[in-house]
Scaffold this motif. Structure first.
Motif, mmCIF file in Angstrom:
data_model
loop_
_atom_site.group_PDB
_atom_site.id
_atom_site.type_symbol
_atom_site.label_atom_id
_atom_site.label_comp_id
_atom_site.label_asym_id
_atom_site.label_seq_id
_atom_site.Cartn_x
_atom_site.Cartn_y
_atom_site.Cartn_z
ATOM 1 N N GLY A 42 0.822 -1.197 0.000
ATOM 2 C CA GLY A 42 0.000 0.000 0.000
ATOM 3 C C GLY A 42 0.860 1.252 0.000
ATOM 4 N N PRO A 43 0.338 2.366 -0.498
ATOM 5 C CA PRO A 43 1.082 3.628 -0.477
ATOM 6 C C PRO A 43 1.320 4.090 0.953
ATOM 7 N N THR A 44 2.413 4.769 1.154
ATOM 8 C CA THR A 44 2.700 5.372 2.453
ATOM 9 C C THR A 44 2.833 6.880 2.286
ATOM 10 N N PHE A 45 2.299 7.590 3.240
ATOM 11 C CA PHE A 45 2.324 9.049 3.204
ATOM 12 C C PHE A 45 3.761 9.554 3.306
ATOM 13 N N LEU A 46 4.078 10.544 2.494
ATOM 14 C CA LEU A 46 5.440 11.073 2.456
ATOM 15 C C LEU A 46 5.492 12.496 3.010
ATOM 16 N N ILE A 47 4.746 13.390 2.406
ATOM 17 C CA ILE A 47 4.791 14.792 2.779
ATOM 18 C C ILE A 47 3.553 15.482 2.229
ATOM 19 N N SER A 48 3.149 16.563 2.857
ATOM 20 C CA SER A 48 1.960 17.278 2.390
ATOM 21 C C SER A 48 2.191 18.779 2.450
ATOM 22 N N CYS B 131 -7.309 -0.611 0.592
ATOM 23 C CA CYS B 131 -8.211 -0.023 1.575
ATOM 24 C C CYS B 131 -7.450 1.064 2.316
ATOM 25 N N ALA B 132 -8.150 2.114 2.691
ATOM 26 C CA ALA B 132 -7.513 3.209 3.414
ATOM 27 C C ALA B 132 -8.476 3.751 4.461
ATOM 28 N N SER B 133 -7.928 4.489 5.415
ATOM 29 C CA SER B 133 -8.770 5.148 6.411
ATOM 30 C C SER B 133 -8.189 6.513 6.732
ATOM 31 N N SER B 134 -9.044 7.377 7.265
ATOM 32 C CA SER B 134 -8.587 8.695 7.696
ATOM 33 C C SER B 134 -9.442 9.159 8.852
ATOM 34 N N ILE B 135 -8.913 10.147 9.610
ATOM 35 C CA ILE B 135 -9.675 10.703 10.724
ATOM 36 C C ILE B 135 -10.926 11.387 10.210
ATOM 37 N N GLY B 136 -10.782 11.992 9.065
ATOM 38 C CA GLY B 136 -11.619 13.061 8.561
ATOM 39 C C GLY B 136 -13.108 12.821 8.503
ATOM 40 N N LEU B 137 -13.825 13.874 8.715
ATOM 41 C CA LEU B 137 -15.267 13.909 8.556
ATOM 42 C C LEU B 137 -15.615 15.018 7.576
ATOM 43 N N ALA B 138 -16.700 14.863 6.928
ATOM 44 C CA ALA B 138 -17.112 15.845 5.942
ATOM 45 C C ALA B 138 -17.252 17.213 6.575
ATOM 46 N N GLY B 139 -16.799 18.205 5.888
ATOM 47 C CA GLY B 139 -16.971 19.583 6.320
ATOM 48 C C GLY B 139 -15.849 20.125 7.162
ATOM 49 N N LEU B 140 -14.984 19.246 7.644
ATOM 50 C CA LEU B 140 -13.897 19.760 8.471
ATOM 51 C C LEU B 140 -12.769 20.259 7.598
ATOM 52 N N ALA B 141 -11.891 21.033 8.200
ATOM 53 C CA ALA B 141 -10.787 21.616 7.437
ATOM 54 C C ALA B 141 -9.873 20.519 6.922
ATOM 55 N N GLY B 142 -9.137 20.836 5.946
ATOM 56 C CA GLY B 142 -8.199 19.886 5.350
ATOM 57 C C GLY B 142 -7.016 19.643 6.238
ATOM 58 N N GLY B 143 -5.958 19.235 5.672
ATOM 59 C CA GLY B 143 -4.764 18.945 6.442
ATOM 60 C C GLY B 143 -4.816 17.552 7.013
ATOM 61 N N LEU B 144 -4.630 17.459 8.306
ATOM 62 C CA LEU B 144 -4.545 16.165 8.969
ATOM 63 C C LEU B 144 -5.754 15.300 8.651
ATOM 64 N N TRP B 145 -6.894 15.937 8.522
ATOM 65 C CA TRP B 145 -8.121 15.180 8.307
ATOM 66 C C TRP B 145 -8.117 14.455 6.976
ATOM 67 N N GLN C 87 -4.720 9.987 4.397
ATOM 68 C CA GLN C 87 -5.235 8.631 4.419
ATOM 69 C C GLN C 87 -4.098 7.640 4.651
ATOM 70 N N PHE C 88 -4.394 6.641 5.451
ATOM 71 C CA PHE C 88 -3.451 5.572 5.738
ATOM 72 C C PHE C 88 -3.919 4.319 5.000
ATOM 73 N N PHE C 89 -3.003 3.662 4.328
ATOM 74 C CA PHE C 89 -3.364 2.550 3.471
ATOM 75 C C PHE C 89 -2.993 1.201 4.064
ATOM 76 N N GLY C 90 -3.779 0.201 3.720
ATOM 77 C CA GLY C 90 -3.433 -1.170 4.019
ATOM 78 C C GLY C 90 -2.458 -1.713 3.001
ATOM 79 N N PRO C 91 -2.031 -2.969 3.160
ATOM 80 C CA PRO C 91 -1.029 -3.561 2.257
ATOM 81 C C PRO C 91 -1.580 -3.982 0.913
ATOM 82 N N GLY C 92 -2.910 -4.029 0.771
ATOM 83 C CA GLY C 92 -3.501 -4.371 -0.517
ATOM 84 C C GLY C 92 -3.827 -5.839 -0.678
ATOM 85 N N THR C 93 -4.761 -6.115 -1.577
ATOM 86 C CA THR C 93 -5.129 -7.479 -1.979
ATOM 87 C C THR C 93 -5.064 -7.555 -3.498
#
Lengths: 113, 119
Positions: free
Chosen positions: A43-49, B91-105, B108-114
């Protein structure tokens, strides 16, 4: 309609030199940009933003530059190392866009020893 | 260790069969996503979910279905209606919810894939 474009599919550089990976976008609503690194079968890994309120963000050997007027960003890797060889994806998002990221097609970077 | 797991890593399916890909995260993220990657292509969004019991179609949802009964889990079913299912699924996940500011939200963190191969 591709909103994030990485027009060069591949780049080859010598170890120790600078790698410059480019990315263009068309959606003026994008305000946050990310670079991901991906090895084969992983899977991709985050690098920089970078946020649109900045024009530069630096993290160690990696620096991202943003030119909003040109809708262009670039990732600089210096010095390049063989372990940097991977596919690099540029991604963009807009505040309030349900946290969706729009990805480019990726650039394959090869760093020659 | 917090992270995202996908199973199996390799999956083979006969044409005409449905198959379900697993995705689990223990990052306490609200948002989860499914992408597919094909050679020479970027990551294309199939489905995403902002909260439990809610999900939306992405750019290429036809032939796929998802469920989000638990915060930690977001399985993807590749149905027989998907015309070209052979691909690498992420597959990926993130903290983010709709409407919140960008950046950290938005990170996305990814899984290893299938890797799914239809025979």
């Amino acid at each position: 309609d591709q909103q994030v474009k990485q027009n060069s599919p591949s780049l080859s550089v010598q170890e120790g030199r600078i790698s410059i990976l480019n990315c263009d976008y068309t959606n003026s609503m994008f305000d946050y940009f990310l670079w991901y690194k991906k090895y084969p079968a992983e899977g991709p890994t985050f690098l920089i933003s970078i946020s649109s309120i900045k024009d530069k963000n630096e993290d160690g050997r990696f620096t991202v530059f943003l030119n909003k007027s040109a809708k262009h960003l670039s990732l600089h890797i210096v010095p390049s190392q063989p372990g940097d060889s991977a596919v690099y994806f540029c991604a963009a998002s807009a505040t309030g866009a349900n946290s969706k990221l729009t990805f480019g097609k990726g650039i394959t970077l090869s760093v020659r020893p | 260790d917090g992270g995202i797991t996908q199973s199996p890593k390799y999956l083979f399916r006969k044409e005409g069969q449905n198959v379900t890909l697993s995705c689990e995260q223990n990052l306490n993220h609200d948002a989860m996503y499914w992408y597919r990657q094909d050679p020479g292509q970027g990551l294309r969004l199939i489905y995403y979910s902002q909260i439990v019991n809610d999900f939306q179609k992405g750019d290429i949802a036809e032939g796929y279905s998802v469920s989000r009964e638990k915060k930690e889990s977001f399985p993807l079913t590749v149905t027989s209606a998907q015309k070209n299912p052979t691909a690498f699924y992420l597959c990926a996940s993130s903290i983010g919810l709709a409407g919140l500011a960008g950046g950290l939200w938005n990170e996305q963190f990814f899984g290893p894939g299938t890797r799914l191969t239809v025979l």
